[in-house]
Design a protein around this motif. Structure first.
Motif, PDB file in Angstrom:
ATOM      1  N   CYS A  33       0.932  -1.326   0.124  1.00  0.00           N
ATOM      2  CA  CYS A  33       0.087   0.070  -0.017  1.00  0.00           C
ATOM      3  C   CYS A  33       0.875   1.260  -0.014  1.00  0.00           C
ATOM      4  CB  CYS A  33      -0.990   0.128   1.405  1.00  0.00           C
ATOM      5  SG  CYS A  33      -2.456  -1.115   0.845  1.00  0.00           S
ATOM      6  N   LEU A  34       2.180   1.170   0.729  1.00  0.00           N
ATOM      7  CA  LEU A  34       3.012   2.342   0.839  1.00  0.00           C
ATOM      8  C   LEU A  34       3.173   2.833  -0.581  1.00  0.00           C
ATOM      9  CD1 LEU A  34       4.802   1.590   4.013  1.00  0.00           C
ATOM     10  CD2 LEU A  34       3.224   3.588   3.663  1.00  0.00           C
ATOM     11  N   THR A  35       3.740   1.793  -1.484  1.00  0.00           N
ATOM     12  CA  THR A  35       4.368   2.102  -2.809  1.00  0.00           C
ATOM     13  C   THR A  35       3.204   2.268  -3.859  1.00  0.00           C
ATOM     14  OG1 THR A  35       4.582  -0.158  -3.367  1.00  0.00           O
ATOM     15  CG2 THR A  35       6.302   1.023  -2.467  1.00  0.00           C
ATOM     16  N   LEU A  36       1.823   1.957  -3.639  1.00  0.00           N
ATOM     17  CA  LEU A  36       0.756   2.003  -4.536  1.00  0.00           C
ATOM     18  C   LEU A  36       0.176   3.409  -4.438  1.00  0.00           C
ATOM     19  CD1 LEU A  36      -0.577  -1.388  -4.799  1.00  0.00           C
ATOM     20  CD2 LEU A  36       0.707  -0.222  -6.260  1.00  0.00           C
ATOM     21  N   GLN A  37       0.119   4.164  -3.257  1.00  0.00           N
ATOM     22  CA  GLN A  37      -0.374   5.454  -3.046  1.00  0.00           C
ATOM     23  C   GLN A  37      -0.052   6.558  -4.112  1.00  0.00           C
ATOM     24  OE1 GLN A  37      -2.831   6.329  -1.047  1.00  0.00           O
ATOM     25  NE2 GLN A  37      -2.663   5.179   0.836  1.00  0.00           N
ATOM     26  N   ALA A  38      -0.992   6.992  -4.915  1.00  0.00           N
ATOM     27  CA  ALA A  38      -0.656   7.990  -5.963  1.00  0.00           C
ATOM     28  C   ALA A  38       0.393   9.146  -5.737  1.00  0.00           C
ATOM     29  CB  ALA A  38      -2.042   8.473  -6.500  1.00  0.00           C
ATOM     30  N   LEU A  39       0.294   9.782  -4.418  1.00  0.00           N
ATOM     31  CA  LEU A  39       0.936  10.966  -4.040  1.00  0.00           C
ATOM     32  C   LEU A  39       2.223  10.700  -3.382  1.00  0.00           C
ATOM     33  CD1 LEU A  39      -1.947  12.798  -2.189  1.00  0.00           C
ATOM     34  CD2 LEU A  39      -1.224  13.062  -4.599  1.00  0.00           C
ATOM     35  N   THR A  40       2.472   9.410  -2.931  1.00  0.00           N
ATOM     36  CA  THR A  40       3.685   8.700  -1.989  1.00  0.00           C
ATOM     37  C   THR A  40       5.031   8.807  -2.775  1.00  0.00           C
ATOM     38  OG1 THR A  40       2.285   7.585  -0.421  1.00  0.00           O
ATOM     39  CG2 THR A  40       4.708   7.022  -0.470  1.00  0.00           C
ATOM     40  N   HIS A  65      -2.293  -7.230  18.271  1.00  0.00           N
ATOM     41  CA  HIS A  65      -2.175  -6.818  16.887  1.00  0.00           C
ATOM     42  C   HIS A  65      -1.225  -5.612  17.000  1.00  0.00           C
ATOM     43  CE1 HIS A  65      -5.199  -9.253  15.749  1.00  0.00           C
ATOM     44  NE2 HIS A  65      -5.972  -9.128  16.781  1.00  0.00           N
ATOM     45  N   PRO A  66       0.181  -5.574  16.867  1.00  0.00           N
ATOM     46  CA  PRO A  66       1.007  -4.742  16.932  1.00  0.00           C
ATOM     47  C   PRO A  66       0.967  -3.620  15.675  1.00  0.00           C
ATOM     48  CG  PRO A  66       2.322  -6.714  17.200  1.00  0.00           C
ATOM     49  CD  PRO A  66       0.838  -7.145  16.795  1.00  0.00           C
ATOM     50  N   ILE A  67       1.428  -2.359  15.895  1.00  0.00           N
ATOM     51  CA  ILE A  67       1.296  -1.290  15.273  1.00  0.00           C
ATOM     52  C   ILE A  67       2.695  -0.866  14.644  1.00  0.00           C
ATOM     53  CG2 ILE A  67       0.564   1.100  14.918  1.00  0.00           C
ATOM     54  CD1 ILE A  67      -1.583   0.629  17.280  1.00  0.00           C
ATOM     55  N   LYS A  68       2.705  -0.781  13.587  1.00  0.00           N
ATOM     56  CA  LYS A  68       4.176  -0.423  12.911  1.00  0.00           C
ATOM     57  C   LYS A  68       3.838   1.057  12.272  1.00  0.00           C
ATOM     58  CE  LYS A  68       6.537  -4.629  11.600  1.00  0.00           C
ATOM     59  NZ  LYS A  68       7.033  -5.323  10.479  1.00  0.00           N
ATOM     60  N   THR A  69       4.864   2.056  12.376  1.00  0.00           N
ATOM     61  CA  THR A  69       4.557   3.466  12.011  1.00  0.00           C
ATOM     62  C   THR A  69       5.955   3.865  11.008  1.00  0.00           C
ATOM     63  OG1 THR A  69       3.794   3.989  14.160  1.00  0.00           O
ATOM     64  CG2 THR A  69       4.536   5.950  12.598  1.00  0.00           C
ATOM     65  N   TYR A  70       5.544   4.396   9.873  1.00  0.00           N
ATOM     66  CA  TYR A  70       6.407   4.584   8.792  1.00  0.00           C
ATOM     67  C   TYR A  70       6.640   6.269   8.796  1.00  0.00           C
ATOM     68  CZ  TYR A  70       5.926  -0.233   7.607  1.00  0.00           C
ATOM     69  OH  TYR A  70       5.754  -1.645   7.856  1.00  0.00           O
ATOM     70  N   GLU A  71       7.622   6.753   8.416  1.00  0.00           N
ATOM     71  CA  GLU A  71       7.585   8.183   7.951  1.00  0.00           C
ATOM     72  C   GLU A  71       7.426   8.169   6.525  1.00  0.00           C
ATOM     73  OE1 GLU A  71      10.798  11.360   9.378  1.00  0.00           O
ATOM     74  OE2 GLU A  71      11.324  10.358   7.441  1.00  0.00           O
ATOM     75  N   VAL A  72       6.253   8.959   5.942  1.00  0.00           N
ATOM     76  CA  VAL A  72       5.969   9.114   4.822  1.00  0.00           C
ATOM     77  C   VAL A  72       6.150  10.298   3.903  1.00  0.00           C
ATOM     78  CG1 VAL A  72       4.039   8.438   3.068  1.00  0.00           C
ATOM     79  CG2 VAL A  72       4.367   6.923   4.865  1.00  0.00           C
ATOM     80  N   THR A  73       6.671  10.316   3.005  1.00  0.00           N
ATOM     81  CA  THR A  73       6.740  11.600   2.279  1.00  0.00           C
ATOM     82  C   THR A  73       5.782  11.620   0.809  1.00  0.00           C
ATOM     83  OG1 THR A  73       8.896  11.752   2.733  1.00  0.00           O
ATOM     84  CG2 THR A  73       8.231  13.250   0.793  1.00  0.00           C
TER      85      THR A  73
END
Length: 214
Positions: A33-40, A65-73
């Motif tokens: 999903c992170l690479t398929l976002q149109a704006l990312t 259900h652990p949560i992972k966080t990413y810094e997205v540009t």
């Protein structure tokens, strides 16, 4: 400050040659999903999740259900038609939580909170319209759906709504297409491996499958 909310519902049919497990596994690989976002334009994993974000009742219990966080540009177009000059690059945290049926995500940026849940569900029509409006265009045994809620100041909503819908409207379809592509690549690799095995077993020479005598 008065806050406004907007919801988007999109869906994509899962073809019969793919299984629900195939699609869920792709969602659990957050790069999908992170690479398929149109704006990312880029992302990297952060070592921890904001404690206040973890308290959001939207999540399944984080201890289970652990949560992972990413810094997205993201590159947001502020002024269309002038290329890079009209884009603004923003960086923000985006959280992902694997669920039994898909993923839950939350992104926080500049007063905007966006929550999106992807689920593989049993049977349904493919309706990709805002808030479920419009005609279904098909039916499948399994469907990938995404439900998005965005919250921000009322005066920001027209721009936020437009950007959000542009970024999310095709995500479900793109996920399914990516899973199909990966399956095709796996099939090609298996076929190549079988072919190499036959050559090796023949001592480096391919034997004809059938000999016809004149």
């Amino acid at each position: 400050m008065t806050l406004a909310k907007h919801n988007l519902h999109v869906a994509a049919l899962i073809p019969p040659h793919l299984t629900p497990a195939d699609v869920i596994a792709a969602l659990h690989d957050h790069n999908t999903c992170l690479t398929l976002q149109a704006l990312t334009t880029g992302h990297k994993e952060l070592p921890e999740t904001n404690p206040e974000t973890r308290k959001d009742t939207y999540w399944y219990p984080p201890d289970l259900h652990p949560i992972k966080t990413y810094e997205v540009t993201e590159a947001v177009t502020i002024l269309p038609g002038v290329g890079e000059w009209g884009k603004k690059y923003i960086t923000f945290p985006s959280c992902f939580q694997d669920t039994p049926h898909g993923i839950k995500t939350r992104a926080d940026t500049s007063g905007v909170v966006l929550r999106a849940e992807f689920r593989v569900i049993k049977g349904g029509a493919d309706i990709g319209e805002v808030e479920g409006e419009g005609e279904g265009i098909g039916y499948a045994e399994w469907v990938l759906v995404e439900d998005v809620e965005v919250q921000c100041a009322w005066y920001m909503m027209p721009f936020v709504r437009s950007s959000m819908e542009g970024a999310h409207r095709d995500i479900c379809r793109k996920v399914v297409e990516k899973v199909e592509m990966l399956k095709r690549q796996e099939a090609i690799v298996r076929t190549a491996a079988k072919g190499k095995g036959r050559v090796d077993s023949d001592g480096g020479q391919r034997l004809p499958d059938k000999i016809i005598y004149g």
